[in-house]
Structures are given as structure tokens and as C-alpha cells.
Design a protein around this motif. Structure first.
Motif, PDB file in Angstrom:
ATOM      1  N   ASN A 225      54.109  -2.075   8.054  1.00 24.37           N
ATOM      2  CA  ASN A 225      54.700  -2.330   6.742  1.00 24.37           C
ATOM      3  C   ASN A 225      55.116  -1.037   6.056  1.00 24.37           C
ATOM      4  O   ASN A 225      56.203  -0.946   5.457  1.00 24.37           O
ATOM      5  CB  ASN A 225      53.710  -3.085   5.849  1.00 24.37           C
ATOM      6  CG  ASN A 225      53.620  -4.554   6.212  1.00 24.37           C
ATOM      7  OD1 ASN A 225      54.388  -5.060   7.021  1.00 24.37           O
ATOM      8  ND2 ASN A 225      52.649  -5.245   5.627  1.00 24.37           N
ATOM      9  N   GLU A 226      54.270  -0.027   6.121  1.00 22.53           N
ATOM     10  CA  GLU A 226      54.593   1.243   5.464  1.00 22.53           C
ATOM     11  C   GLU A 226      55.753   1.944   6.158  1.00 22.53           C
ATOM     12  O   GLU A 226      56.608   2.542   5.496  1.00 22.53           O
ATOM     13  CB  GLU A 226      53.357   2.152   5.458  1.00 22.53           C
ATOM     14  CG  GLU A 226      52.177   1.612   4.659  1.00 22.53           C
ATOM     15  CD  GLU A 226      52.480   1.504   3.178  1.00 22.53           C
ATOM     16  OE1 GLU A 226      53.515   2.020   2.720  1.00 22.53           O
ATOM     17  OE2 GLU A 226      51.668   0.884   2.459  1.00 22.53           O
ATOM     18  N   LEU A 227      55.793   1.861   7.467  1.00 24.30           N
ATOM     19  CA  LEU A 227      56.928   2.459   8.175  1.00 24.30           C
ATOM     20  C   LEU A 227      58.216   1.730   7.844  1.00 24.30           C
ATOM     21  O   LEU A 227      59.273   2.352   7.636  1.00 24.30           O
ATOM     22  CB  LEU A 227      56.679   2.436   9.686  1.00 24.30           C
ATOM     23  CG  LEU A 227      55.551   3.330  10.208  1.00 24.30           C
ATOM     24  CD1 LEU A 227      55.405   3.163  11.715  1.00 24.30           C
ATOM     25  CD2 LEU A 227      55.802   4.789   9.865  1.00 24.30           C
ATOM     26  N   GLY A 228      58.151   0.406   7.792  1.00 21.18           N
ATOM     27  CA  GLY A 228      59.342  -0.357   7.433  1.00 21.18           C
ATOM     28  C   GLY A 228      59.802  -0.097   6.019  1.00 21.18           C
ATOM     29  O   GLY A 228      61.002  -0.165   5.720  1.00 21.18           O
ATOM     30  N   ALA A 229      58.859   0.207   5.116  1.00 25.27           N
ATOM     31  CA  ALA A 229      59.212   0.511   3.728  1.00 25.27           C
ATOM     32  C   ALA A 229      59.630   1.957   3.530  1.00 25.27           C
ATOM     33  O   ALA A 229      60.027   2.336   2.419  1.00 25.27           O
ATOM     34  CB  ALA A 229      58.037   0.185   2.815  1.00 25.27           C
ATOM     35  N   GLY A 230      59.540   2.773   4.584  1.00 19.95           N
ATOM     36  CA  GLY A 230      59.947   4.168   4.483  1.00 19.95           C
ATOM     37  C   GLY A 230      58.899   5.080   3.881  1.00 19.95           C
ATOM     38  O   GLY A 230      59.229   6.198   3.456  1.00 19.95           O
ATOM     39  N   ASP A 364      54.872  12.590  14.353  1.00 20.20           N
ATOM     40  CA  ASP A 364      55.767  12.931  13.252  1.00 20.20           C
ATOM     41  C   ASP A 364      56.097  11.622  12.525  1.00 20.20           C
ATOM     42  O   ASP A 364      56.927  10.831  12.978  1.00 20.20           O
ATOM     43  CB  ASP A 364      57.045  13.584  13.793  1.00 20.20           C
ATOM     44  CG  ASP A 364      57.957  14.089  12.681  1.00 20.20           C
ATOM     45  OD1 ASP A 364      57.752  13.692  11.509  1.00 20.20           O
ATOM     46  OD2 ASP A 364      58.880  14.874  12.971  1.00 20.20           O
ATOM     47  N   TRP A 365      55.437  11.373  11.399  1.00 20.43           N
ATOM     48  CA  TRP A 365      55.567  10.101  10.713  1.00 20.43           C
ATOM     49  C   TRP A 365      56.946   9.928  10.085  1.00 20.43           C
ATOM     50  O   TRP A 365      57.416   8.803   9.912  1.00 20.43           O
ATOM     51  CB  TRP A 365      54.465   9.942   9.665  1.00 20.43           C
ATOM     52  CG  TRP A 365      53.115   9.847  10.300  1.00 20.43           C
ATOM     53  CD1 TRP A 365      52.178  10.819  10.399  1.00 20.43           C
ATOM     54  CD2 TRP A 365      52.584   8.703  10.984  1.00 20.43           C
ATOM     55  NE1 TRP A 365      51.072  10.370  11.096  1.00 20.43           N
ATOM     56  CE2 TRP A 365      51.295   9.066  11.457  1.00 20.43           C
ATOM     57  CE3 TRP A 365      53.057   7.420  11.237  1.00 20.43           C
ATOM     58  CZ2 TRP A 365      50.486   8.180  12.163  1.00 20.43           C
ATOM     59  CZ3 TRP A 365      52.254   6.537  11.934  1.00 20.43           C
ATOM     60  CH2 TRP A 365      50.988   6.915  12.399  1.00 20.43           C
ATOM     61  N   LYS A 366      57.603  11.019   9.746  1.00 22.36           N
ATOM     62  CA  LYS A 366      58.972  10.903   9.237  1.00 22.36           C
ATOM     63  C   LYS A 366      59.893  10.354  10.326  1.00 22.36           C
ATOM     64  O   LYS A 366      60.762   9.523  10.055  1.00 22.36           O
ATOM     65  CB  LYS A 366      59.470  12.263   8.755  1.00 22.36           C
ATOM     66  CG  LYS A 366      58.776  12.771   7.500  1.00 22.36           C
ATOM     67  CD  LYS A 366      59.383  14.081   7.047  1.00 22.36           C
ATOM     68  CE  LYS A 366      58.710  14.583   5.767  1.00 22.36           C
ATOM     69  NZ  LYS A 366      59.282  15.866   5.300  1.00 22.36           N
ATOM     70  N   VAL A 369      59.361   6.678  10.688  1.00 24.26           N
ATOM     71  CA  VAL A 369      60.055   5.930   9.642  1.00 24.26           C
ATOM     72  C   VAL A 369      61.533   5.771   9.992  1.00 24.26           C
ATOM     73  O   VAL A 369      62.125   4.692   9.811  1.00 24.26           O
ATOM     74  CB  VAL A 369      59.879   6.635   8.282  1.00 24.26           C
ATOM     75  CG1 VAL A 369      60.843   6.063   7.245  1.00 24.26           C
ATOM     76  CG2 VAL A 369      58.449   6.494   7.798  1.00 24.26           C
ATOM     77  N   GLU A 370      62.144   6.827  10.501  1.00 27.19           N
ATOM     78  CA  GLU A 370      63.556   6.741  10.883  1.00 27.19           C
ATOM     79  C   GLU A 370      63.762   5.747  12.018  1.00 27.19           C
ATOM     80  O   GLU A 370      64.745   4.996  12.024  1.00 27.19           O
ATOM     81  CB  GLU A 370      64.045   8.133  11.292  1.00 27.19           C
ATOM     82  CG  GLU A 370      64.051   9.151  10.154  1.00 27.19           C
ATOM     83  CD  GLU A 370      64.389  10.543  10.637  1.00 27.19           C
ATOM     84  OE1 GLU A 370      64.568  10.711  11.876  1.00 27.19           O
ATOM     85  OE2 GLU A 370      64.460  11.455   9.808  1.00 27.19           O
ATOM     86  N   GLN A 371      62.845   5.752  12.965  1.00 26.86           N
ATOM     87  CA  GLN A 371      62.974   4.804  14.072  1.00 26.86           C
ATOM     88  C   GLN A 371      62.790   3.372  13.587  1.00 26.86           C
ATOM     89  O   GLN A 371      63.498   2.458  14.036  1.00 26.86           O
ATOM     90  CB  GLN A 371      61.938   5.133  15.149  1.00 26.86           C
ATOM     91  CG  GLN A 371      62.078   4.302  16.419  1.00 26.86           C
ATOM     92  CD  GLN A 371      61.143   4.769  17.511  1.00 26.86           C
ATOM     93  OE1 GLN A 371      60.382   5.709  17.323  1.00 26.86           O
ATOM     94  NE2 GLN A 371      61.192   4.112  18.660  1.00 26.86           N
ATOM     95  N   ALA A 372      61.856   3.156  12.657  1.00 27.04           N
ATOM     96  CA  ALA A 372      61.670   1.826  12.094  1.00 27.04           C
ATOM     97  C   ALA A 372      62.903   1.381  11.323  1.00 27.04           C
ATOM     98  O   ALA A 372      63.294   0.204  11.363  1.00 27.04           O
ATOM     99  CB  ALA A 372      60.443   1.815  11.180  1.00 27.04           C
ATOM    100  N   ALA A 373      63.541   2.311  10.631  1.00 21.23           N
ATOM    101  CA  ALA A 373      64.760   1.979   9.881  1.00 21.23           C
ATOM    102  C   ALA A 373      65.885   1.562  10.826  1.00 21.23           C
ATOM    103  O   ALA A 373      66.660   0.635  10.521  1.00 21.23           O
ATOM    104  CB  ALA A 373      65.190   3.170   9.037  1.00 21.23           C
ATOM    105  N   ARG A 374      65.992   2.219  11.973  1.00 17.88           N
ATOM    106  CA  ARG A 374      67.028   1.832  12.943  1.00 17.88           C
ATOM    107  C   ARG A 374      66.780   0.423  13.474  1.00 17.88           C
ATOM    108  O   ARG A 374      67.734  -0.333  13.711  1.00 17.88           O
ATOM    109  CB  ARG A 374      67.051   2.839  14.105  1.00 17.88           C
ATOM    110  CG  ARG A 374      67.653   4.192  13.731  1.00 17.88           C
ATOM    111  CD  ARG A 374      67.980   4.991  14.976  1.00 17.88           C
ATOM    112  NE  ARG A 374      66.777   5.309  15.736  1.00 17.88           N
ATOM    113  CZ  ARG A 374      66.056   6.414  15.561  1.00 17.88           C
ATOM    114  NH1 ARG A 374      66.413   7.306  14.629  1.00 17.88           N
ATOM    115  NH2 ARG A 374      64.980   6.649  16.284  1.00 17.88           N
ATOM    116  N   ARG A 375      65.510   0.079  13.658  1.00 20.98           N
ATOM    117  CA  ARG A 375      65.207  -1.276  14.119  1.00 20.98           C
ATOM    118  C   ARG A 375      65.559  -2.305  13.050  1.00 20.98           C
ATOM    119  O   ARG A 375      66.087  -3.377  13.347  1.00 20.98           O
ATOM    120  CB  ARG A 375      63.722  -1.379  14.474  1.00 20.98           C
ATOM    121  CG  ARG A 375      63.318  -0.554  15.689  1.00 20.98           C
ATOM    122  CD  ARG A 375      61.806  -0.510  15.817  1.00 20.98           C
ATOM    123  NE  ARG A 375      61.384   0.278  16.980  1.00 20.98           N
ATOM    124  CZ  ARG A 375      60.136   0.712  17.179  1.00 20.98           C
ATOM    125  NH1 ARG A 375      59.201   0.425  16.283  1.00 20.98           N
ATOM    126  NH2 ARG A 375      59.847   1.425  18.238  1.00 20.98           N
TER     127      ARG A 375
END
Length: 388
Positions: A225-230, A364-366, A369-375
Motif C-alpha cells: 500500500n505504501e509503495l503504491g501510494a508513493g 532502494d525504496w525510491k 516506488v517507481e516500479q510500483a508506479a509503473r505497474r
């Protein structure tokens, strides 16, 4: 394998005669010290399974509770994702009380014995599954999780299948690992005492492992959830906190069981020899409990980040290429018995835990987050529902 699990719950090969509690021989072995232990045994040897199949038609009956796993396991992720954990805290204690009542009626009032216990266990699990489905579909709090069937439901299935297959392999390798410990112990010379003590220790470890399973689900949901929320900082903080919480509870549990090591086995059996063997294995149990306080949580983080394939490879190497061979070498070649087998298993679990810790520490959590955003960008195009 399912038949083997059932057989060893009914009868221990070479230790408890097959006539115990049999209707045709009610006078034989009425006070065997390990009667209560029968319900906790896990698979010992294939010889036990074959012997049991010949003598117990119950072993050949299908186990319907295995089918409910396909429906049950995804359900708990929905309310936590929607911040509705309170419903689970309310419903599951009710299910537990209902299960205890039905088990008491089936075993003691109807006289169905182990057959009644197994049937009620399956029924109770199906009640949980149905209750979860009804809550998710009918609850006002979950109404936004289903807005109708669209063509998007059929897009991305190959990628989803690959991720699901990797996740299944990852969890199966973990679940089978310590079952193999009992299977190997069944090959030891005079394995009865080793199997009795290991069965008790594995049962205790399984009870404590359920705490880590809860943290596993919490970690996978919260991190995803946190990764999807950035929120990369929140995802990292969640990983740290959930690991600390689970590790602290596991250490407390390990200390408690070490303090009770001389008496804990009497909850399962009256045998003095088994009690002594359990006391000798408790240090290994304590180490396993502590490792299980960290490893499942890291697996949950891996699920939340989509690392299932990587963890599956790690499990194969650490568990099956390292842990089991080392355990077999210590147990059989160096004649350390169950202690040697368990030591090798602990070494494999420790190796896997250290690899996952290092991987999580170096993440690298940033970038996650970018990879989750691409999904998520694949689902940007909103389509009208086909059915609503």
C-alpha cells in the motif's frame, strides 16, 4: 501426502499398536501414555502411511478442507487493505468458540472420535470462508472493492500468473521444509522417541508461528500500500517496525518455553522419556521460534515488493541445497540424531534469513516506488463495467 498426514494423526507406526481405541478391541492399551499425542503427530515415514492406509479407511477419504484454501487465503488481505481489521478481530474469536463447541459435541456427545474432529475442523474452516465471502461482498465498508466486471479483469493475466506461481513455490518450499525434519527423523534407528519429541516441538513452533503469519500479512499489505501510494519512507519505516514487533514477541515466547521446557510436554503426554527428550530439544525450539519471528515477516515484505521469484530461488538454495543435506549429515553420519537434523534445518533457515535481511537493508525504496508506479499505470484506463 495428505493421506500420510492423516495416518500419523491416527496411528504412530511402530509405537502405538493399531488396535488402540479401535471399536473391536476397546480393552487394549486403554491408558497408553501417548494417546493424547496422537493428534499432534505430523508425517513420519512413508512406511507409516502405507501401514495406516491398509488398516484405516479414513486415510483414503478426501479432505475437503484442502479445497477451501483456494478461497480463504486471499480473503484476509481485503479488509486489512481497506483498513477494516476490526471485523476480523470480532469474527474470528466467534468462529473459534463455535469450533470448540462443535468439536465437543462431535467427539464426546456423538462419539465420532477422530473422524468427528476432522469433519468438524473442515466444517469450521468452510464457515470461516463463507463468512469472509459474505462480509466482503455485502459489507458497506467493502462496497468500493467491487464495482462490476470489466475487461480489465482479463488483462495482465500472464504476468499475474507468473507472480502467483512464484509466490506459491516460495510458500510451499517454506511450508514443506520443517515437515521434512520429521520425515528424516522417522528414518533414524528407533525413531519413536525422536518422533514423539519432535512432534511436540513442531506443534509448539506452529502455534507461535501463527503470530508471525499475522505479521507476514500485515507487512505484505502495508508495504504494498505504501509503495503504491508513493510513500517510500513510510514503507521503509513499516518494514522496520513490523520486524521489531515480531522479533520481540518471538524472543519473549522463546524465553517462556525455555523456562517451561521440563513441564511443557505434559500438556501432550504423560511419558517421562518424552518429557526429557522435549527438554533437550527446547534450545533448538527456542532458536527456531526466534528465527521464525523474522523470516516470515521478511517473506511478507518480499510479497509486498513483488520479490517472490527471488525468494523462491533463495529458499531452494538455503533450504534444500544447504539445510537438509547438512541436517542429514549431522543426524546420520555424525550420529547426532534429531538434534543434528534440526541443527542443519536451523542453519538453512538462518542462512535464508540473513540473505533476506541483507536484501531488505540494501533496498532502494525510491526505486521500489517507481516500479510500483509503473505497474499501476497499466490500470489507468478506466472502462465501463460489463456487469454491475
Amino acid at each position: 501426502m495428505r493421506a500420510g498426514i492423516w495416518c500419523t494423526q491416527i496411528q504412530h507406526a511402530g509405537h502405538v499398536p493399531p488396535t488402540i481405541n479401535h471399536p473391536a478391541h476397546p480393552h487394549r492399551h486403554p491408558h497408553h501414555p501417548n494417546l493424547r499425542l496422537l493428534q499432534t503427530h505430523t508425517p513420519s515415514t512413508w512406511r507409516a502411511s502405507k501401514h495406516c492406509i491398509r488398516r484405516r479407511p479414513l486415510c483414503l477419504r478426501p479432505h475437503p478442507s484442502s479445497l477451501r484454501l483456494r478461497l480463504q487465503l486471499p480473503h484476509p488481505k481485503v479488509p486489512p487493505s481497506a483498513e477494516h481489521r476490526r471485523s476480523w478481530r470480532i469474527h474470528f474469536p466467534r468462529h473459534l468458540l463455535l469450533h470448540l463447541l462443535l468439536s465437543w459435541l462431535a467427539i464426546y456427545k456423538l462419539g465420532l472420535g477422530l473422524l468427528g474432529a476432522s469433519l468438524i475442523l473442515s466444517l469450521s474452516w468452510w464457515i470461516v470462508v463463507i463468512a469472509q465471502m459474505v462480509y466482503i461482498v455485502k459489507s458497506e465498508r467493502c462496497k468500493l472493492t467491487w464495482v462490476g466486471l470489466t475487461t480489465q479483469a482479463f488483462s495482465g493475466l500472464p504476468g499475474f500468473f507468473r507472480l502467483s506461481a512464484a509466490s506459491a513455490v516460495m510458500f510451499c518450499l517454506e511450508a514443506w521444509y520443517f515437515q521434512i525434519l520429521v520425515l528424516l527423523a522417522g528414518l533414524l534407528p528407533h525413531p519413536e522417541l525422536a518422533l514423539d519429541s519432535l512432534s511436540i516441538c513442531m506443534t509448539i513452533s506452529g502455534w507461535i508461528f501463527m503470530i508471525s503469519v499475522g505479521f507476514n500479512a500485515a507487512a505484505s499489505v502495508r508495504v504494498s500500500n505504501e509503495l503504491g501510494a508513493g510513500n517510500h519512507k513510510s514503507a521503509k519505516f513499516s518494514v522496520i517496525m513490523v520486524n521489531l514487533a515480531s522479533f520481540t514477541l518471538s524472543v519473549i515466547a522463546a524465553i517462556v518455553f525455555m523456562g517451561l521446557r521440563n513441564v511443557i510436554s505434559y500438556a501432550f503426554t504423560d511419558g517421562e522419556a518424552v518429557a526429557q527428550a522435549v527438554a533437550e530439544l527446547c534450545p533448538f525450539l527456542a532458536v527456531t521460534i526466534i528465527l521464525n519471528g523474522v523470516q516470515p515477516v521478511l517473506s511478507g515484505v518480499a510479497v509486498g515488493c513483488g520479490w517472490q521469484t527471488f525468494v523462491a530461488y533463495v529458499n531452494v538454495i538455503c533450504y534444500y541445497a544447504f539445510g537438509i543435506p547438512v541436517g542429514a549429515l549431522l543426524g546420520f553420519y555424525f550420529n547426532l540424531g534429531a538434534k543434528g537434523i534440526w541443527s542443519g534445518m536451523i542453519a538453512g533457515t538462518l542462512m535464508q534469513t540473513l540473505i533476506l535481511l541483507w536484501t531488505t537493508f540494501r533496498t532502494d525504496w525510491k526505486k521500489e516506488v517507481e516500479q510500483a508506479a509503473r505497474r499501476l499505470n497499466r490500470w489507468d484506463d478506466q472502462k465501463q463495467p460489463l456487469l454491475s
